[in-house]
Design an enzyme around this catalytic site. Sequence first.
Site, short mmCIF file in Angstrom:
data_model
loop_
_atom_site.label_atom_id
_atom_site.label_comp_id
_atom_site.label_asym_id
_atom_site.label_seq_id
_atom_site.Cartn_x
_atom_site.Cartn_y
_atom_site.Cartn_z
N GLY A 8 0.68 -1.15 0.11
CA GLY A 8 -0.10 0.10 0.01
C GLY A 8 0.80 1.35 -0.05
N ALA A 9 2.07 1.14 -0.66
CA ALA A 9 2.79 2.29 -0.83
C ALA A 9 2.51 3.44 -1.98
CB ALA A 9 4.28 1.87 -1.20
N SER A 10 1.51 3.15 -2.86
CA SER A 10 1.09 4.27 -3.69
C SER A 10 0.72 5.43 -3.11
CB SER A 10 0.12 3.60 -4.54
OG SER A 10 -1.05 3.05 -3.94
N ARG A 11 -0.13 5.66 -1.95
CA ARG A 11 -0.38 6.82 -1.58
C ARG A 11 -0.33 6.76 0.14
NH1 ARG A 11 -6.20 6.41 -1.51
NH2 ARG A 11 -6.08 4.20 -2.20
N ASP A 59 -3.03 -7.67 -4.62
CA ASP A 59 -3.93 -7.42 -3.85
C ASP A 59 -3.37 -8.28 -2.64
OD1 ASP A 59 -6.13 -7.80 -1.97
OD2 ASP A 59 -7.53 -7.95 -3.58
N ASN A 86 1.84 -2.39 5.59
CA ASN A 86 1.07 -1.13 5.71
C ASN A 86 -0.15 -1.11 4.95
OD1 ASN A 86 0.79 1.95 5.83
ND2 ASN A 86 0.71 1.46 3.77
N TYR A 159 -12.96 -3.13 11.64
CA TYR A 159 -11.41 -2.50 11.51
C TYR A 159 -11.13 -2.80 12.90
CZ TYR A 159 -8.03 1.29 10.52
OH TYR A 159 -6.97 2.01 10.38
N ALA A 162 -9.79 -6.39 13.67
CA ALA A 162 -8.57 -6.79 12.44
C ALA A 162 -7.24 -5.95 13.13
CB ALA A 162 -8.66 -6.15 10.99
N ILE A 192 -3.67 10.42 10.91
CA ILE A 192 -3.02 10.77 10.11
C ILE A 192 -3.69 11.51 8.97
CG2 ILE A 192 -0.86 10.09 8.55
CD1 ILE A 192 -0.57 9.60 11.67
P1 NAP Z 1 -4.91 5.29 2.22
O1 NAP Z 1 -4.49 6.59 1.90
O2 NAP Z 1 -6.31 4.82 1.94
O3 NAP Z 1 -4.12 4.26 1.19
C1 NAP Z 1 -4.30 2.81 1.34
C2 NAP Z 1 -3.26 2.14 0.47
O4 NAP Z 1 -3.33 0.82 0.56
C3 NAP Z 1 -3.07 2.50 -1.13
O5 NAP Z 1 -1.71 2.44 -1.54
C4 NAP Z 1 -3.86 1.20 -1.75
O6 NAP Z 1 -3.44 1.15 -2.98
C5 NAP Z 1 -3.36 0.14 -0.72
N1 NAP Z 1 -4.31 -0.84 -0.62
C6 NAP Z 1 -5.52 -0.86 -0.46
N2 NAP Z 1 -6.07 -2.24 -0.28
C7 NAP Z 1 -4.96 -3.02 -0.75
C8 NAP Z 1 -5.09 -4.47 -0.99
N3 NAP Z 1 -5.94 -5.27 -0.85
N4 NAP Z 1 -3.67 -4.85 -1.37
C9 NAP Z 1 -2.62 -4.04 -1.59
N5 NAP Z 1 -2.68 -2.66 -1.21
C10 NAP Z 1 -4.14 -2.15 -0.72
O7 NAP Z 1 -4.72 4.55 3.62
P2 NAP Z 1 -3.68 5.23 4.81
O8 NAP Z 1 -4.34 5.97 5.60
O9 NAP Z 1 -2.34 5.55 4.38
O10 NAP Z 1 -3.59 3.75 5.65
C11 NAP Z 1 -2.23 3.15 5.72
C12 NAP Z 1 -2.46 2.11 6.71
O11 NAP Z 1 -2.24 2.77 7.97
C13 NAP Z 1 -3.67 1.21 6.83
O12 NAP Z 1 -3.34 0.05 7.31
C14 NAP Z 1 -4.65 1.89 7.88
O13 NAP Z 1 -5.42 0.89 8.52
C15 NAP Z 1 -3.33 2.48 8.71
N6 NAP Z 1 -3.76 3.62 9.72
C16 NAP Z 1 -4.30 5.01 9.15
C17 NAP Z 1 -4.48 5.60 9.97
C18 NAP Z 1 -4.77 7.23 9.47
O14 NAP Z 1 -5.40 7.92 10.19
N7 NAP Z 1 -4.64 7.55 7.94
C19 NAP Z 1 -4.46 5.61 11.18
C20 NAP Z 1 -4.03 4.41 11.84
C21 NAP Z 1 -3.60 3.45 11.03
P3 NAP Z 1 -4.16 1.85 -4.12
O15 NAP Z 1 -3.61 3.21 -4.13
O16 NAP Z 1 -3.84 1.07 -5.48
O17 NAP Z 1 -5.65 2.08 -3.90
#
Ligand code: NAP
Length: 255
Positions: A8-11, A59, A86, A159, A162, A192
């Site tokens: 999940g490093a694209s974004r 995936d 991630n 969520y 998990a 974040i």
């Molecule tokens: P995000 O902005 O929604 O980005 C999600 C990333 O995961 C994207 O790169 C997406 O790829 C990829 N992804 C989604 N489903 C996938 C799959 N089945 N296989 C491979 N890649 C997949 O999320 P984020 O906020 O950066 O969150 C990243 C991690 O941190 C997650 O585990 C989230 O639960 C955790 N987290 C986030 C927060 C927060 O406040 N943001 C807080 C605590 C924990 P595409 O670009 O191709 O869609």
Amino acid sequence: MPIALVTGASRGIGRGIAVSLGGLGWKIAVNYAGNQAAADECVALVRAAGGDAMPIQGDISLAADRDRLIKATVAWGGRLDLLVNNAGIAPTVRADLLEAGEESFDRLIAVNLKGPFFLTQLAARQMTAQAPDASGSRGQVVIVSSISAYTASTNRGDYCVAKAGLGMVTKLFAARLADSGIRVYEIRPGVIATDMTGTVKAKYDALIADGLTPIRRWGLPEDIGRAVAAVARGDLPFSTGEVLNVDGGFHLHTL
Ligand code: NAP
């Protein structure tokens, strides 16, 4: 050049991690699910930071894709020094605990828990077969969970379950792999600023202003990136199974 696979490093947070590791001169396999343009952007940012990168679709909820991710990373870099689990998703709809359906539960568990569990298993098999470096390390694993690992949000129980499970995944692999020179860490991000939290921005703006976190600001992807960089540099050599809270102090109980 050491090599990491960041899921999940694209974004968002994954991109922040990839760019931080790029700053250390690492090679990064930039995994993404479907957004190739975003992955290509991340690759360019990693290279600009001083590292190298390649995009790789997959995936993590699918066994065949997990296998391909590890094989492609090792084919490119010759080994695997760091796996960063991630990638994760939020529920499509936040549903009260008394209404929540199985479809969302199954999807959340598949992506957020089963994927990291079995990807770590594959990485561990690869790492245990690798020669140790000068410090005796055969590789490291980071698991990105959340403050939701211990905070009950009754409108997204799937969520939370998990993410709580990831805490045990960290402990299990840390205990199993220590003798092999492989350390495992859990990072618990707080709130974040990413696409995932974009839909609830106004709510969290207000909560943060009201003192939700002792450090009164949104976390940034680079905050998590810097924590992963500390792991990557080997700065925590006598810690494993450790939780790194990167949350502005959210986890503190105050009176
Ligand atoms: P995000 O902005 O929604 O980005 C999600 C990333 O995961 C994207 O790169 C997406 O790829 C990829 N992804 C989604 N489903 C996938 C799959 N089945 N296989 C491979 N890649 C997949 O999320 P984020 O906020 O950066 O969150 C990243 C991690 O941190 C997650 O585990 C989230 O639960 C955790 N987290 C986030 C927060 C927060 O406040 N943001 C807080 C605590 C924990 P595409 O670009 O191709 O869609």
